[in-house]
Motif scaffolding. Structure first.
Motif, PDB file in Angstrom:
ATOM      1  N   ASP A  11       0.825  -1.222   0.000  1.00  0.00           N
ATOM      2  CA  ASP A  11       0.000   0.000   0.000  1.00  0.00           C
ATOM      3  C   ASP A  11       0.853   1.265   0.000  1.00  0.00           C
ATOM      4  OD1 ASP A  11       1.003  -0.119   2.497  1.00  0.00           O
ATOM      5  OD2 ASP A  11      -0.916  -0.178   3.557  1.00  0.00           O
ATOM      6  N   GLU A  12       2.114   1.131  -0.363  1.00  0.00           N
ATOM      7  CA  GLU A  12       2.994   2.294  -0.414  1.00  0.00           C
ATOM      8  C   GLU A  12       2.900   3.024  -1.747  1.00  0.00           C
ATOM      9  OE1 GLU A  12       4.967   3.497   2.161  1.00  0.00           O
ATOM     10  OE2 GLU A  12       3.666   2.108   3.220  1.00  0.00           O
ATOM     11  N   TYR A  37      -5.136   3.313 -11.876  1.00  0.00           N
ATOM     12  CA  TYR A  37      -6.527   3.160 -11.427  1.00  0.00           C
ATOM     13  C   TYR A  37      -6.621   3.128  -9.902  1.00  0.00           C
ATOM     14  CZ  TYR A  37      -7.479   1.753 -16.259  1.00  0.00           C
ATOM     15  OH  TYR A  37      -7.596   1.721 -17.617  1.00  0.00           O
ATOM     16  N   SER A  38      -7.831   3.479  -9.423  1.00  0.00           N
ATOM     17  CA  SER A  38      -8.131   3.352  -7.995  1.00  0.00           C
ATOM     18  C   SER A  38      -8.499   1.907  -7.690  1.00  0.00           C
ATOM     19  CB  SER A  38      -9.290   4.273  -7.620  1.00  0.00           C
ATOM     20  OG  SER A  38     -10.484   3.764  -8.170  1.00  0.00           O
ATOM     21  N   LEU A  39      -8.769   1.664  -6.406  1.00  0.00           N
ATOM     22  CA  LEU A  39      -9.160   0.321  -5.978  1.00  0.00           C
ATOM     23  C   LEU A  39     -10.471  -0.102  -6.646  1.00  0.00           C
ATOM     24  CD1 LEU A  39      -7.795  -1.629  -3.996  1.00  0.00           C
ATOM     25  CD2 LEU A  39      -9.332  -0.789  -2.216  1.00  0.00           C
ATOM     26  N   SER A  40     -11.342   0.878  -6.939  1.00  0.00           N
ATOM     27  CA  SER A  40     -12.619   0.568  -7.607  1.00  0.00           C
ATOM     28  C   SER A  40     -12.475   0.620  -9.124  1.00  0.00           C
ATOM     29  CB  SER A  40     -13.691   1.552  -7.146  1.00  0.00           C
ATOM     30  OG  SER A  40     -13.308   2.869  -7.486  1.00  0.00           O
ATOM     31  N   MET A  41     -11.233   0.613  -9.611  1.00  0.00           N
ATOM     32  CA  MET A  41     -10.913   0.633 -11.036  1.00  0.00           C
ATOM     33  C   MET A  41     -11.362   1.906 -11.741  1.00  0.00           C
ATOM     34  SD  MET A  41      -9.059  -1.911 -11.450  1.00  0.00           S
ATOM     35  CE  MET A  41      -8.811  -1.920 -13.210  1.00  0.00           C
ATOM     36  N   LYS A  42     -11.423   3.010 -10.997  1.00  0.00           N
ATOM     37  CA  LYS A  42     -11.662   4.317 -11.592  1.00  0.00           C
ATOM     38  C   LYS A  42     -10.334   4.827 -12.146  1.00  0.00           C
ATOM     39  CE  LYS A  42     -13.831   8.242 -12.260  1.00  0.00           C
ATOM     40  NZ  LYS A  42     -14.895   8.306 -13.272  1.00  0.00           N
ATOM     41  N   LEU A  43     -10.317   5.248 -13.415  1.00  0.00           N
ATOM     42  CA  LEU A  43      -9.083   5.760 -14.001  1.00  0.00           C
ATOM     43  C   LEU A  43      -8.725   7.093 -13.348  1.00  0.00           C
ATOM     44  CD1 LEU A  43      -6.833   5.593 -16.150  1.00  0.00           C
ATOM     45  CD2 LEU A  43      -8.376   6.800 -17.719  1.00  0.00           C
ATOM     46  N   LEU A  44      -7.579   7.134 -12.683  1.00  0.00           N
ATOM     47  CA  LEU A  44      -7.171   8.353 -11.987  1.00  0.00           C
ATOM     48  C   LEU A  44      -6.191   9.181 -12.809  1.00  0.00           C
ATOM     49  CD1 LEU A  44      -6.655   6.937  -8.374  1.00  0.00           C
ATOM     50  CD2 LEU A  44      -8.616   8.210  -9.260  1.00  0.00           C
ATOM     51  N   LYS A  64       2.464  10.764  14.904  1.00  0.00           N
ATOM     52  CA  LYS A  64       1.679  11.187  13.739  1.00  0.00           C
ATOM     53  C   LYS A  64       1.260   9.954  12.939  1.00  0.00           C
ATOM     54  CE  LYS A  64       4.905  13.960  12.007  1.00  0.00           C
ATOM     55  NZ  LYS A  64       5.569  14.893  11.079  1.00  0.00           N
ATOM     56  N   TYR A  65       0.103  10.049  12.358  1.00  0.00           N
ATOM     57  CA  TYR A  65      -0.335   8.977  11.478  1.00  0.00           C
ATOM     58  C   TYR A  65      -1.168   9.594  10.357  1.00  0.00           C
ATOM     59  CZ  TYR A  65      -2.595   4.802   9.678  1.00  0.00           C
ATOM     60  OH  TYR A  65      -3.030   3.807   8.847  1.00  0.00           O
ATOM     61  N   SER A  66      -0.986   9.122   9.162  1.00  0.00           N
ATOM     62  CA  SER A  66      -1.823   9.578   8.060  1.00  0.00           C
ATOM     63  C   SER A  66      -2.033   8.435   7.086  1.00  0.00           C
ATOM     64  CB  SER A  66      -1.185  10.777   7.346  1.00  0.00           C
ATOM     65  OG  SER A  66       0.018  10.396   6.743  1.00  0.00           O
ATOM     66  N   ALA A  67      -3.155   8.470   6.432  1.00  0.00           N
ATOM     67  CA  ALA A  67      -3.447   7.455   5.425  1.00  0.00           C
ATOM     68  C   ALA A  67      -4.252   8.104   4.313  1.00  0.00           C
ATOM     69  CB  ALA A  67      -4.244   6.305   6.045  1.00  0.00           C
ATOM     70  N   GLY A  68      -3.990   7.685   3.096  1.00  0.00           N
ATOM     71  CA  GLY A  68      -4.733   8.185   1.949  1.00  0.00           C
ATOM     72  C   GLY A  68      -5.043   7.037   1.012  1.00  0.00           C
ATOM     73  N   TYR A  69      -6.182   7.102   0.417  1.00  0.00           N
ATOM     74  CA  TYR A  69      -6.605   6.017  -0.457  1.00  0.00           C
ATOM     75  C   TYR A  69      -6.918   6.570  -1.846  1.00  0.00           C
ATOM     76  CZ  TYR A  69      -7.020   3.776   4.049  1.00  0.00           C
ATOM     77  OH  TYR A  69      -6.742   3.291   5.303  1.00  0.00           O
ATOM     78  N   SER A  70      -6.811   5.696  -2.831  1.00  0.00           N
ATOM     79  CA  SER A  70      -7.051   6.128  -4.206  1.00  0.00           C
ATOM     80  C   SER A  70      -8.504   6.543  -4.407  1.00  0.00           C
ATOM     81  CB  SER A  70      -6.669   5.016  -5.179  1.00  0.00           C
ATOM     82  OG  SER A  70      -7.399   3.831  -4.883  1.00  0.00           O
ATOM     83  N   SER A  71      -9.385   6.193  -3.474  1.00  0.00           N
ATOM     84  CA  SER A  71     -10.778   6.626  -3.565  1.00  0.00           C
ATOM     85  C   SER A  71     -10.930   8.109  -3.241  1.00  0.00           C
ATOM     86  CB  SER A  71     -11.626   5.819  -2.585  1.00  0.00           C
ATOM     87  OG  SER A  71     -11.195   6.077  -1.256  1.00  0.00           O
ATOM     88  N   GLY A  72      -9.893   8.702  -2.690  1.00  0.00           N
ATOM     89  CA  GLY A  72      -9.944  10.111  -2.320  1.00  0.00           C
ATOM     90  C   GLY A  72     -10.094  10.331  -0.835  1.00  0.00           C
ATOM     91  N   SER A  98     -10.673  13.842   5.049  1.00  0.00           N
ATOM     92  CA  SER A  98     -10.998  14.487   3.785  1.00  0.00           C
ATOM     93  C   SER A  98     -11.574  13.461   2.825  1.00  0.00           C
ATOM     94  CB  SER A  98      -9.713  15.115   3.196  1.00  0.00           C
ATOM     95  OG  SER A  98      -9.992  15.757   1.977  1.00  0.00           O
ATOM     96  N   GLY A  99     -12.561  13.889   2.062  1.00  0.00           N
ATOM     97  CA  GLY A  99     -13.170  13.005   1.071  1.00  0.00           C
ATOM     98  C   GLY A  99     -13.309  13.706  -0.264  1.00  0.00           C
ATOM     99  N   ARG A 100     -13.326  12.938  -1.316  1.00  0.00           N
ATOM    100  CA  ARG A 100     -13.435  13.487  -2.673  1.00  0.00           C
ATOM    101  C   ARG A 100     -14.720  12.964  -3.305  1.00  0.00           C
ATOM    102  NH1 ARG A 100      -8.825  11.184  -5.569  1.00  0.00           N
ATOM    103  NH2 ARG A 100     -10.235   9.527  -6.143  1.00  0.00           N
ATOM    104  N   PHE A 101     -15.459  13.854  -3.947  1.00  0.00           N
ATOM    105  CA  PHE A 101     -16.730  13.469  -4.549  1.00  0.00           C
ATOM    106  C   PHE A 101     -16.818  14.039  -5.964  1.00  0.00           C
ATOM    107  CE2 PHE A 101     -17.155  14.165   0.002  1.00  0.00           C
ATOM    108  CZ  PHE A 101     -17.637  12.941   0.432  1.00  0.00           C
ATOM    109  N   GLY A 102     -17.534  13.331  -6.821  1.00  0.00           N
ATOM    110  CA  GLY A 102     -17.780  13.815  -8.173  1.00  0.00           C
ATOM    111  C   GLY A 102     -16.535  13.768  -9.024  1.00  0.00           C
TER     112      GLY A 102
END
Lengths: 302, 542
Positions: A212-213, A236-243, B360-368, B428-432
């Motif tokens: 996850d790095e 892509y994101s985890l949901s396969m959205k093209l980023l 400190k701790y932080s995490a980010g995901y490709s979902s936003g 923080s979240g990303r939408f649209g």
């Protein structure tokens, strides 16, 4: 009486501090001597504890026999192909420096231009980046050596830790894009196919991150078969959205290394937003060891 | 630093504004241009601007090969210029924004004769900056902010610097600043830095002169930062801090390095000189620092320092530990023989300990989705277990009277406590997507001095629409301080300041409203003020 005792105390303190100063000066001289007898300059300097490549990472790939027919590639073949592109993106036998200009076009924020100077010593996983433009950010920088990474702010003269996953200057470019590639370590192959991209025959591989790095859990790579260079990567994101989609449209070859000197990035979420990084002033001239120190970063900044 | 009463400021502003305009016109006729110098090898390449439409057939379908081969000996002998990238000098650059609009304030509850109730037309210059580079190694810069109404200056600040390099590592650097504080009508000039950089054979480096120094790895609290002359701003902990005149010797050894600072006498007495040293040791991804400090006249007590920063699993961890022989502080207590009066005392022969630990701790995901938290605790052994005594004007007056030359840090509530805790968190979240892409961020920071029971916190909600909020950004915040008057984190007593800021069209339109509310000790409303501004930033230099 009290005054005399106070005077004596002050005298004693002054002597103690004086001796402390002499000891500290002695330490400076000793360390100076050590520094001056340290490793020789340039790419020949002692390794600074660079990233541990998997055993046989370089050797196994050197003599690997790839299929002549691109439709015959297996998952193992493709992973070795990705490893070949990783190795070719690196300079294990020399240092590398370049100037990078990055232009970002955003529908809301307009056009922004940045310019960086980068220095790489890949055998130590050492990387230094200094902002040249805009002038208001000149001197800001980032130093990474192995697992140690610092960002420097010349205004407050403060170094802070940062992560390699950071997005660079709110663009479609991440800090990872300036480093040597290691996709064959971070990803495993899920599916492969073949096709064409413009004039070039390409092998297309779909890969999944094994840690996850990395900023993108899934990527799709388009690799030109003949010279084994990456032409396009979809991320892509985890949901396969093209980023993001990255295009590597120009390369220079220096020895066995290939540098993608023109890289175009298109944002997947805001399609009108795109960036281009362009390399110039490339050199493999040996760099002094002190370039990869916090001290150098502080000195060349404003 | 020198302060003097603000006088005749109007003409200075007019002259300054005229200069901005003149130089702005000059800038439009100047700037960087490209040349054709090709030191060793030049290859004609395409534009550095990304194409408007990305057509894969066009990118990879040209007649020219996409790979250019450069001879190894050429690349190792010098630089290979791939695109035309020669900067010509002199360079003038202008950046920042200028806007006009309305500015006003109103006190609906608890107003007094000193409170203004006004609505003005106003001009706002924000982040205006001129850079002038006559040659590659010389850089002059001036930047400033100005908010002015027809007959008054509401706020003004200017910073300047000159970076004059003889070579890459040898230079003279000078930086200064000017601020105008309308609440007390004073202008302040400050020489922020003035130093010379040099080196011996690129092995031993020197920085000689007044300089900013930032020791320590803490965020809100840095007990090992013994050389900085000003306290950390609790609402802006990363802001630049005033530093001393010092001679710095730096010896890098790959990533490890040794620093020695010698601070020459700060008064007429040679005994007021001091020395400090620190060695940074990088081992297994950790940075360990060992340091020491001493001053000949012992006004600041000698101390040993150990700090560390690294990671445990996915958590970033840092800490600072300081062992002092005696305390720098001038203490005050109520007299046992004469109740109601105060007396000072020193503790010069007792060992003291200061320690801070942060995580400190932080995490980010490709979902936003991303989130982070940060906490830092601080034990200050030199502080008061009950620092509420620093809220007593009589006690402070005794310190100033007994030690008129050295009371500075001891007569303030800042840093006088023994137990502290600070922290921040955000999600923080990303939408649209597309131009409707929306980023929603909720965050909060807070800090508390348990020794005087004061608290300050600021929750914030930010909604950004478009790329980096370029279409619209709305921010709601509420900086709140709770504590007695004169306490460390609530110097004006209980107070809360709800605020709204709104920007649109790439910051061309900006609106800000804040409502400072002073509360009584029982939290009933004492006074309500409002301040508001709306500006059209019609001129944006970029």
């Amino acid at each position: 009486m009290a005054n005399k005792r106070s005077m004596n105390m002050k005298l004693l303190n002054a002597r103690l501090t004086s001796k402390l100063s002499i000891v500290l000066f002695g330490l400076v001289l000793v360390f100076s001597a050590e520094a001056q007898s340290g490793p020789s300059r340039g790419g020949g300097g002692d390794p600074m504890g660079g990233i541990d490549l998997p055993p046989g990472f370089l050797e196994q790939n050197k003599d690997y026999k790839f299929p002549d027919d691109i439709t015959k590639y297996t998952a193992t073949d493709f992973l070795m192909l990705v490893r070949r592109t990783d190795i070719r993106s690196s300079f294990y036998n020399s240092d590398m420096s370049a100037t990078i200009s990055m232009v970002t076009v955003s529908p809301d924020r307009g056009t922004k231009t940045f310019k960086q100077q980068i220095f790489r010593r890949d055998k130590d996983d050492a990387f230094l980046m200094i902002t040249l433009e805009p002038e208001s950010r000149k001197g800001q920088g980032m130093l990474r050596v192995d697992n140690n990474m610092w960002r420097y702010d010349p205004t407050s003269r403060k170094f802070t830790h940062t992560t390699i996953k950071d997005t660079y200057e709110n663009s479609t470019v991440t800090n990872n894009d300036f480093r040597r590639w290691q996709r064959s370590i971070d990803y495993s192959v899920e599916k492969i196919s073949s096709g064409t991209l413009g004039n070039y025959n390409v092998i297309i591989g779909e890969l999944k991150a094994n840690n996850d790095e990395v900023p993108f859990p899934y990527i799709k790579m388009y690799i030109e078969a003949d010279r084994k260079i990456v032409l396009k990567v979809e991320e892509y994101s985890l949901s396969m959205k093209l980023l993001r989609t990255a295009y590597y449209t120009q390369y220079v070859q220096i020895g066995d290394s290939f540098v993608p000197t023109v890289q175009i990035f298109q944002d997947g979420l805001i399609p009108e937003k795109r960036s281009q990084t362009t390399y110039t002033n490339i050199s493999t001239k040996p760099l002094p060891d002190y370039y990869f120190t916090k001290e150098y970063l502080e000195r060349v900044s404003q | 630093m020198k302060t003097r009463t603000m006088r005749c400021f109007g003409p200075i502003v007019m002259i300054g504004f005229s200069l901005w305009c003149v130089v702005g016109l000059w800038a439009q006729t100047s700037g960087t241009s490209t040349g054709t110098t090709a030191p060793t090898n030049t290859t004609t390449f395409t534009s550095t601007i990304p194409p408007e439409v990305i057509d894969e057939d066009s990118l990879f379908g040209g007649s020219k090969d996409i790979v250019t081969v450069i001879d190894e000996s050429t690349a190792s002998a010098g630089t290979v210029q791939l695109v035309e990238d020669t900067k010509t000098y002199p360079v003038f650059l202008l950046s920042g924004t200028a806007g006009a609009g309305l500015y006003g304030n109103y006190t609906p509850v608890g107003s007094s004769s000193s409170d203004t109730q006004a609505l003005y037309g106003a001009v706002n210059l924000s982040g205006l900056r001129i850079d002038y580079l006559p040659t590659k190694n010389l850089h002059f810069s001036i930047s400033g902010d100005l908010l002015t109404v027809p007959d008054d200056i509401i706020a003004a600040s200017v910073t300047t610097f000159a970076d004059l390099r003889h070579s890459e590592l040898v230079r003279l650097y000078v930086a200064s600043s000017f601020d105008y504080d309308p609440s007390i009508g004073l202008s302040t000039y400050s020489l922020d830095e003035l130093f010379v950089d040099t080196h011996i054979d690129e092995k031993v480096f020197f920085r000689l002169g007044k300089q900013r120094i930032r020791w320590g790895v803490g965020y809100w609290y840095q007990p090992s930062d013994v050389l900085s002359l000003s306290a950390i701003d609790p609402d802006d902990p990363t802001a630049a801090r005033d530093g001393p005149f010092a001679f710095k010797v730096d010896v890098p050894m790959n990533l490890n390095h040794l620093m020695v600072y010698m601070v020459p006498p700060v008064s007429g007495s040679a005994a007021s000189s001091s020395i400090a040293s620190k060695y940074d040791w990088i081992v297994n991804g950790w940075e360990l620092s060992f340091g020491g400090y001493g001053r000949a006249d012992m006004l600041a007590r000698p101390r040993a320092i150990f700090s560390f920063t690294g990671a445990i699993g996915t958590f970033d961890v840092y800490g600072e530990n300081v062992l002092l022989y005696g305390s720098d502080r001038i203490y005050v207590k109520e007299s046992s023989t004469s109740p109601g009066t105060y007396e000072t005392y020193r503790r010069e022969t007792t060992p003291f300990f200061q320690s801070t630990l942060g995580i400190k701790y932080s995490a980010g995901y490709s979902s936003g989705l991303s989130y982070s938290f940060h906490a830092q605790g601080y034990y200050n052994g030199t502080g008061y277990a009950d620092s509420s005594i620093m809220q007593n004007p009589s006690a402070i007056a005794v310190i100033k009277a007994d030690y008129p030359d050295t009371y500075k840090d001891s007569a303030s509530a800042a840093g006088a406590g023994m137990w502290y805790l600070a922290g921040s968190a955000s999600v923080s979240g990303r939408f649209g997507e597309g131009r409707d892409l929306t980023q929603v961020t909720g965050s909060m920071y807070g800090m508390s001095n348990f020794s005087d029971r004061s608290l300050r916190f600021n929750p914030t909600l930010k909604v950004a629409i478009g790329d980096q909020g370029g279409r619209t950004t709305v921010t709601l915040s509420c900086l709140t301080a709770i504590g007695n008057m004169g306490s460390e984190y609530a110097p004006k007593g209980n107070r809360t300041t709800p605020a709204l800021s709104f920007s649109a069209l790439n910051d061309a339109i900006e609106l800000e409203v804040s409502v400072p509310i002073s509360l009584n000790t029982d939290f009933s409303v004492n006074k309500v003020q409002t301040a508001f501004s709306v500006f059209w930033n019609a001129v944006q230099f970029d």
